[in-house]
Write a protein that holds these residues in place. Structure first.
Motif, PDB file in Angstrom:
ATOM      1  N   GLN A   1       6.637  -6.449  11.435  1.00 39.87           N
ATOM      2  CA  GLN A   1       5.869  -5.893  10.324  1.00 39.87           C
ATOM      3  C   GLN A   1       6.516  -6.300   8.997  1.00 39.87           C
ATOM      4  O   GLN A   1       7.498  -5.697   8.571  1.00 39.87           O
TER       5      GLN A   1
ATOM      6  N   SER B   1      -4.974  -3.652   0.771  1.00 43.86           N
ATOM      7  CA  SER B   1      -5.956  -2.591   0.550  1.00 43.86           C
ATOM      8  C   SER B   1      -5.587  -1.800  -0.705  1.00 43.86           C
ATOM      9  O   SER B   1      -4.636  -2.149  -1.418  1.00 43.86           O
TER      10      SER B   1
ATOM     11  N   MET C   1      -4.397   1.168  -0.703  1.00 44.85           N
ATOM     12  CA  MET C   1      -3.339   2.145  -0.432  1.00 44.85           C
ATOM     13  C   MET C   1      -2.193   1.964  -1.421  1.00 44.85           C
ATOM     14  O   MET C   1      -1.795   0.836  -1.720  1.00 44.85           O
TER      15      MET C   1
ATOM     16  N   GLU D   1       0.880  -0.231   2.042  1.00 41.31           N
ATOM     17  CA  GLU D   1      -0.188  -1.232   2.035  1.00 41.31           C
ATOM     18  C   GLU D   1       0.215  -2.516   2.745  1.00 41.31           C
ATOM     19  O   GLU D   1      -0.632  -3.235   3.282  1.00 41.31           O
TER      20      GLU D   1
ATOM     21  N   GLU E   1      -0.226  -1.793   6.485  1.00 42.63           N
ATOM     22  CA  GLU E   1      -1.663  -1.754   6.775  1.00 42.63           C
ATOM     23  C   GLU E   1      -2.230  -3.162   6.864  1.00 42.63           C
ATOM     24  O   GLU E   1      -3.057  -3.464   7.737  1.00 42.63           O
TER      25      GLU E   1
ATOM     26  N   ARG F   1      -4.038  -5.232  10.149  1.00 43.20           N
ATOM     27  CA  ARG F   1      -5.312  -5.952  10.072  1.00 43.20           C
ATOM     28  C   ARG F   1      -5.142  -7.428  10.416  1.00 43.20           C
ATOM     29  O   ARG F   1      -6.047  -8.050  10.974  1.00 43.20           O
TER      30      ARG F   1
ATOM     31  N   ARG G   1       2.786   6.935   6.423  1.00 39.75           N
ATOM     32  CA  ARG G   1       2.817   6.694   7.866  1.00 39.75           C
ATOM     33  C   ARG G   1       1.773   7.484   8.649  1.00 39.75           C
ATOM     34  O   ARG G   1       1.089   6.909   9.512  1.00 39.75           O
TER      35      ARG G   1
ATOM     36  N   LEU H   1      -1.515   5.742   8.334  1.00 37.70           N
ATOM     37  CA  LEU H   1      -1.570   4.532   9.151  1.00 37.70           C
ATOM     38  C   LEU H   1      -1.735   4.874  10.626  1.00 37.70           C
ATOM     39  O   LEU H   1      -2.463   4.189  11.353  1.00 37.70           O
TER      40      LEU H   1
ATOM     41  N   LYS I   1      -5.348   5.713  11.149  1.00 35.73           N
ATOM     42  CA  LYS I   1      -6.230   4.555  11.005  1.00 35.73           C
ATOM     43  C   LYS I   1      -6.045   3.560  12.143  1.00 35.73           C
ATOM     44  O   LYS I   1      -7.006   2.918  12.579  1.00 35.73           O
TER      45      LYS I   1
END
Length: 319
Positions: free
Chosen positions: A158, A178, A180, A184, A187, A191, A229, A232, A235
């Motif tokens: 990540q 995004s 956020m 972000e 996130e 994606r 967190r 996330l 989502k």
């Protein structure tokens, strides 16, 4: 894989001195290929236009762009939309690059191409004791498990936005960051994975990251990380892990240990005592005595900020 052409995107908000230091580190890169640099001023009142323009004779392709304030994520997207390269490198304004940074990134991508990457961070010798202590807290195995700089399996690392790369193809597919305010970058990583793109950690592509310069600023930053967190997790349910609860449990356990100790039960607080002794010794060994003692306070701040931020959002999401 096509020939890689880097565009470096740097959002900045009221930090002209940091931009000067970052651009200076770009001038000294051991890198033969051309690259462009885009500095995106996010509605700052204290602009860095004059500083950026002073590097026109040292960097062959550096440009300054002013826009209304809309946050770092939107500024990064703005820069990528204007960039001419086919691979974007996103940097925070408070980093300094090692002279081999770009060459290490290019080498790693040529050997094992992925459409996104992240790199670790380190403390420069010129940093203050507090900045070095904050860096220790954010990267140590004893505080974060060392996940920010640990070699992960290709495809599942990540990246963080202070040192992140993404191909033009991946940006166009995901539309970048995004809205956020916190988290972000994570996130975006999720994606990217959902769209079939792989990520990797390029461990030799590290940056010297100044981070925050005071304990209150560091607390505010980690609190923001914590609030992101649970959002996330909700989502992207498949990414949720029990380990994300650890900072909150750590703080609650410490509070309980203190209460029990007042009534003569010292077993729980003894665990924390041993933990902080181990942390102190490790930090002293790696950074010296002053940083070692400061690391106790910065690590507590990190646990407290992230833990309370996590609980705040987790509680609100369940109502």
């Amino acid at each position: 894989m096509q020939n890689i052409k880097f565009s470096i995107i740097i959002p900045v908000y009221n930090r002209p001195k940091e931009i000067d230091e970052l651009l200076a580190s770009l001038v000294t890169q051991n890198f033969d290929a051309e690259f462009e640099v885009l500095v995106i001023e996010d509605g700052s009142s204290e602009t860095c236009k004059a500083i950026v323009e002073s590097y026109n004779s040292q960097l062959s392709n550096v440009s300054y762009h002013f826009k209304e304030n809309s946050g770092a994520g939107a500024s990064r997207n703005y820069g990528m939309q204007k960039a001419l390269g086919n691979y974007f490198i996103i940097l925070d304004s408070d980093v300094i690059l090692h002279k081999n940074y770009l060459s290490e990134v290019k080498k790693a991508l040529e050997e094992n191409y992925t459409d996104a990457f992240g790199g670790p961070d380190a403390a420069h010798k010129s940093f203050t004791y507090l900045q070095k202590a904050i860096n220790y807290s954010m990267t140590s195995v004893l505080t974060t498990g060392g996940i920010r700089g640990k070699k992960q399996a290709v495809g599942k690392f990540q990246p963080r936005s202070f040192n992140l790369g993404i191909s033009k193809i991946a940006f166009e597919k995901t539309q970048g960051f995004s809205k956020m305010k916190n988290g972000e970058d994570i996130e975006l990583t999720f994606r990217l994975w959902d769209n079939g793109f792989k990520t990797q950690l390029i461990d030799k592509a590290f940056v010297y990251h100044k981070r925050r310069s005071s304990i209150p600023q560091f607390y505010k930053q980690t609190f923001g990380f914590g609030t992101a967190r649970p959002i996330l997790n909700k989502k992207f349910p498949s990414t949720a892990k029990i380990t994300y609860w650890f900072p909150s449990l750590f703080i609650l356990g410490l509070a309980l240990g203190i209460v029990l100790a007042l009534f003569g039960n010292v077993y729980l607080i003894s665990f924390y005592y041993l933990y902080f002794i181990a942390l102190l010794l490790d930090a002293i060994f790696k950074n010296g005595i002053i940083v070692g003692f400061l690391a106790i306070f910065t690590s507590l701040t990190q646990f407290l900020g992230y833990g309370l931020g996590f609980l705040k959002t987790q509680f609100n999401n369940n109502n």
